[in-house]
Design a protein around this motif. Structure first.
Motif, mmCIF file in Angstrom:
data_model
loop_
_atom_site.group_PDB
_atom_site.id
_atom_site.type_symbol
_atom_site.label_atom_id
_atom_site.label_comp_id
_atom_site.label_asym_id
_atom_site.label_seq_id
_atom_site.Cartn_x
_atom_site.Cartn_y
_atom_site.Cartn_z
ATOM 1 N N VAL A 20 63.255 68.566 -43.787
ATOM 2 C CA VAL A 20 61.853 68.941 -43.666
ATOM 3 C C VAL A 20 61.732 70.239 -42.867
ATOM 4 O O VAL A 20 62.176 70.321 -41.718
ATOM 5 C CB VAL A 20 61.034 67.823 -42.996
ATOM 6 N N ASN A 21 61.146 71.253 -43.510
ATOM 7 C CA ASN A 21 60.920 72.542 -42.855
ATOM 8 C C ASN A 21 59.613 72.470 -42.061
ATOM 9 O O ASN A 21 58.556 72.161 -42.620
ATOM 10 C CB ASN A 21 60.852 73.642 -43.919
ATOM 11 N N LEU A 22 59.692 72.793 -40.769
ATOM 12 C CA LEU A 22 58.555 72.622 -39.869
ATOM 13 C C LEU A 22 57.822 73.923 -39.555
ATOM 14 O O LEU A 22 56.985 73.966 -38.647
ATOM 15 C CB LEU A 22 59.024 71.966 -38.566
ATOM 16 N N ASN A 23 58.086 74.985 -40.297
ATOM 17 C CA ASN A 23 57.443 76.264 -40.007
ATOM 18 C C ASN A 23 55.923 76.178 -39.982
ATOM 19 O O ASN A 23 55.267 76.753 -39.109
ATOM 20 C CB ASN A 23 57.852 77.309 -41.055
ATOM 21 N N LYS A 24 55.347 75.475 -40.967
ATOM 22 C CA LYS A 24 53.890 75.453 -41.067
ATOM 23 C C LYS A 24 53.241 74.615 -39.966
ATOM 24 O O LYS A 24 52.075 74.834 -39.617
ATOM 25 C CB LYS A 24 53.466 74.970 -42.456
ATOM 26 N N VAL A 25 53.976 73.676 -39.411
ATOM 27 C CA VAL A 25 53.475 72.962 -38.233
ATOM 28 C C VAL A 25 53.349 73.937 -37.070
ATOM 29 O O VAL A 25 52.339 73.967 -36.350
ATOM 30 C CB VAL A 25 54.413 71.799 -37.858
#
Length: 262
Positions: A20-25
């Motif tokens: 899970v890529n958390l960049n947008k969080v």
């Protein structure tokens, strides 16, 4: 066994892992000075829901993931020994500083410009080989797996192997655009051929960019040996409606449906 650690020589040796890529969080958090939503809390929720890994792509301007996030997640993941940490970025910019400091399980070399909105192409061979070689060697000497972000170009897979990289991450935006159109089959055929070429060269296989709940299963049915998918934008967007835990479980169901396909 963690599917990220399987050899990936066939499509049915362990399920494809979800990172899970958390960049947008982090992007949402950075709009205020309140520290919410928490990147580390989002990682915990995703892992508790069954995700097998966490991905971040810290860019030089820190517009989403910041340096302290990279280190905080590394510390958090010591409590999750079954999970993997993947740090993406351009090794000619700021990525190698994180690789040296954190030594994640995997680093994904991405040829994006410092001011680029999002990754939009893979490395080119032989043009990029000479400058990447010492960086691949350094990362591997630190015990970090190296994956190169690549377009679906079968003939480039031998050059990637000769460079010493461990894996490729197939840039899947062209597939996502073609999904559900008359071009889907021909575009998928290019990814299938590239995957087969990568496996033939002994490379591991990852994939990511614009994969979502609608197109993920079809991709995994058609493309052999995918060990890991890294998904961020669509997954976080879905989470706004469905909640992060349920969204992660939805993506895992998409993966499982692909492996249940005859």
């Amino acid at each position: 066994m963690n599917p990220l650690l399987t050899t990936g020589l066939d499509a049915h040796r362990g399920f494809t892992a979800l990172s899970v890529n958390l960049n947008k969080v982090a992007l949402l958090r950075n709009t205020r000075a309140l520290g919410i939503p928490s990147v580390t809390r989002a990682a915990v929720v995703a892992l508790e829901a069954g995700a097998q890994g966490i991905t971040v792509h810290p860019r030089p301007d820190e517009r989403h993931i910041r340096a302290h996030d990279v280190h905080a997640l590394a510390e958090l993941l010591t409590q999750w020994p079954q999970a993997e940490y993947n740090i993406e970025g351009n090794p000619l910019h700021n990525l190698m500083d994180f690789v040296r400091a954190v030594r994640p399980h995997q680093c994904t070399f991405v040829p994006d410009a410092a001011d680029q909105a999002t990754s939009d192409h893979g490395w080119l061979f032989p043009q990029d080989g000479e400058r990447l070689k010492p960086l691949v060697d350094e990362a591997r000497s630190l015990g970090v797996r190296v994956s190169l972000f690549m377009d679906p170009t079968p003939q480039a897979m031998r050059a990637v192997r000769e460079l010493g990289a461990d894996r490729v991450e197939l840039y899947t935006e062209t597939y996502a655009r073609a999904h559900g159109t008359p071009e889907q089959a021909s575009v998928l055929a290019g990814f299938t051929a590239t995957a087969e070429a990568a496996l033939h060269e002994g490379l591991g296989l990852n994939a990511g960019h614009d994969l979502n709940r609608d197109n993920l299963t079809d991709f995994l049915i058609a493309v052999p040996g995918v060990q890991e998918v890294s998904i961020g934008h669509a997954l976080i967007a879905d989470a706004l409606e469905r909640g992060l835990s349920e969204t992660v479980r939805d993506y895992l169901r998409c993966i499982h449906r692909a492996f249940a396909h005859p």
